[in-house]
Design an enzyme around this catalytic site. Structure first.
Site, PDB file in Angstrom:
ATOM      1  N   GLY A 131       0.820  -1.206   0.000  1.00 15.75           N
ATOM      2  CA  GLY A 131       0.000   0.000   0.000  1.00 15.75           C
ATOM      3  C   GLY A 131       0.851   1.252   0.000  1.00 15.75           C
ATOM      4  O   GLY A 131       1.737   1.409   0.839  1.00 15.75           O
ATOM      5  N   PHE A 133      -0.860   7.392   2.375  1.00 14.88           N
ATOM      6  CA  PHE A 133      -0.102   8.249   3.278  1.00 14.88           C
ATOM      7  C   PHE A 133       0.827   7.437   4.176  1.00 14.88           C
ATOM      8  O   PHE A 133       1.989   7.792   4.381  1.00 14.88           O
ATOM      9  CB  PHE A 133      -1.061   9.081   4.145  1.00 14.88           C
ATOM     10  N   GLU A 138     -17.656  18.710   2.370  1.00 14.50           N
ATOM     11  CA  GLU A 138     -16.862  19.375   1.346  1.00 14.50           C
ATOM     12  C   GLU A 138     -17.454  19.172  -0.045  1.00 14.50           C
ATOM     13  O   GLU A 138     -17.466  20.104  -0.867  1.00 14.50           O
ATOM     14  CB  GLU A 138     -15.414  18.883   1.416  1.00 14.50           C
ATOM     15  N   ASP A 147      -5.049   3.606   8.152  1.00 16.87           N
ATOM     16  CA  ASP A 147      -6.481   3.352   8.370  1.00 16.87           C
ATOM     17  C   ASP A 147      -6.787   1.914   8.758  1.00 16.87           C
ATOM     18  O   ASP A 147      -7.772   1.650   9.450  1.00 16.87           O
ATOM     19  CB  ASP A 147      -7.272   3.711   7.104  1.00 16.87           C
ATOM     20  N   ALA A 176      -5.267  11.177   7.709  1.00 11.68           N
ATOM     21  CA  ALA A 176      -3.900  11.170   7.190  1.00 11.68           C
ATOM     22  C   ALA A 176      -2.861  11.386   8.285  1.00 11.68           C
ATOM     23  O   ALA A 176      -1.797  10.758   8.272  1.00 11.68           O
ATOM     24  CB  ALA A 176      -3.765  12.233   6.106  1.00 11.68           C
TER      25      ALA A 176
END
Length: 431
Positions: free
Chosen positions: A17, A20, A176, A306, A323
């Site tokens: 992965g 971040f 957002e 995560d 993050a």
């Protein structure tokens, strides 16, 4: 068959992965005495906080991605392999991939999370998630395509289905997206589609809790709702979407919203990694880890970001899936690998909350920082600065800054292109 990676006297750390967490760890390890293999299904890092701006035609997709190979040019101990991991064999310390087997001395899982539809298969098939650049582009295509079709529709109810949008989830992403859509409706669409009654466009934000932004303060939640309602977003609290057939969204109170698009931002679930012991699985499909990020029931397997579920006294339900937590996990683990190489003890992880922010649009944002809570234009400027600083690559920073300045001065994004795989023309809607 094994993946072609040079054999080395160095111990091999395989990172699965490149989000971040994974990318930060690889950068921490690049000067250490390990052979590092970074595996990802893409050959680039994606900046997830700005997916919604790609979806709303505010940024080019290339502005928020960065190639792994460019990030590690000249690093002789970093190896990139673009593939997926099918399962892990903990006994043999091997990963099974479509390219072959990959041995490891240490394995770090930074596989992140995916959209959680909470078992609703109908919604999973019909809703529009936004967890990758490709999904953000797909959402942009759907929004713009439906507006193009709506121009030719005379039936009022059918036109409303095409132009109305439902957003599920009142967290930062949902807020957002709703704010960006509302600004597009107010400033952009009347210029692009003067024949379309844009005042008829309804944007619905549906949240199951009694307030928005559950991870932030009451002040931030209240101000965010005030900002959204000032932009004519219809905020519905204490309500859940229970069904969506592609034409109508059904709500928990029995009401319905005719809409062709339902944007799902209501939750995440950890990505799966077959082969791990049963005791490693925690709630939310995350991996239970100790204070060193070591996966429960294993010795040389770690999880960060995560996917990692680590309990602390101040975080009895695990760290927030954001993050800053991912990067802090990675930096601490990178230092611990350095300690392991020296034969010294690892240091336990302690999360430091640096605050939370969400933007609702031009001069509208909310910020909860340690010791400070503020909303409005100053919070919006802080949000811009923080996100611009985190973007990888000088060119990307410059392009994003130029786009933001241009959008601010002109009230007009210039990236409203429908880009999709080869297919037939847009079909006329049936009245």
């Amino acid at each position: 068959m094994k993946i072609n990676i040079p054999e080395s006297d160095q111990e091999r750390i395989v990172i699965v992965g490149g989000g971040f967490a994974g990318l930060t760890l690889a950068r921490e390890l690049k000067k250490q005495d390990y052979q590092v293999v970074l595996i990802d299904k893409n050959n680039y890092h994606q900046f997830q906080p700005l997916f919604y701006q790609v979806a709303m035609a505010g940024l080019e997709p290339s502005s928020i991605v960065f190639p792994f190979r460019k990030a590690f040019q000249g690093e002789k101990n970093i190896f990139i392999r673009v593939t997926e991991v099918e399962r892990v064999d903990t006994a043999k310390k091997q990963l099974h991939t479509p390219l072959g087997l990959c041995n490891y001395d240490y394995l770090v899982l930074a596989i992140g999370a995916d959209t959680n539809f909470f078992g609703n298969e109908e919604i999973a098939r019909k809703a529009l998630p936004m967890k990758s650049v490709s999904e953000a582009l797909s959402l942009r295509n759907r929004i713009l395509t439906d507006f193009e079709i709506a121009l030719s529709v005379t039936d009022y109810e059918r036109r409303q289905q095409l132009i109305d949008i439902v957003i599920v989830g009142g967290g930062p992403t949902g807020v957002e997206v709703a704010g960006a859509l509302a600004e597009m409706k107010r400033y952009v669409l009347p210029k692009d589609y003067p024949q379309l009654p844009t005042d008829e466009i309804d944007i619905h934000l549906v949240e199951g809790a009694d307030r928005l932004l559950l991870g932030m303060s009451d002040e931030a939640a209240g101000k965010a709702q005030e900002f959204l309602e000032g932009l004519d977003v219809k905020v519905r609290l204490n309500t859940m979407v229970t069904g969506f057939d592609g034409e109508v969204a059904t709500l928990s109170d029995g009401s319905q919203i005719p809409a062709h698009k339902l944007i799902w931002a209501a939750g995440v679930t950890g990505n799966k990694m077959p082969g791990l012991p049963q005791e490693a699985l925690a709630k939310g499909n995350r991996l239970a880890v100790d204070r060193f990020n070591r996966v429960a029931g294993t010795e040389r397997i770690f999880a960060i970001g995560d996917i990692a579920y680590m309990e602390e006294e101040d975080y009895p339900k695990g760290h927030p899936q954001v993050a800053q937590a991912a990067m802090q996990h990675a930096k601490n683990l990178g230092k611990n690998f350095k300690r392991l190489a020296k034969g010294t003890s690892m240091q336990p992880f302690a999360y430091r909350d640096l605050g939370s922010m969400a933007t609702i649009g031009r001069n509208r944002a909310v910020a909860d920082l340690p010791g400070f809570k503020f909303q409005g234009a100053f919070a919006w400027l802080i949000w811009l600065f923080v996100h611009l600083f985190q973007i990888l690559g000088v060119k990307n920073k410059v392009f994003i800054f130029i786009n933001w300045v241009w959008n601010y001065l002109t009230y007009d994004q210039s990236l409203r292109l429908i880009i999709r795989p080869k297919e037939g023309p847009i079909k006329a809607a049936k009245d």
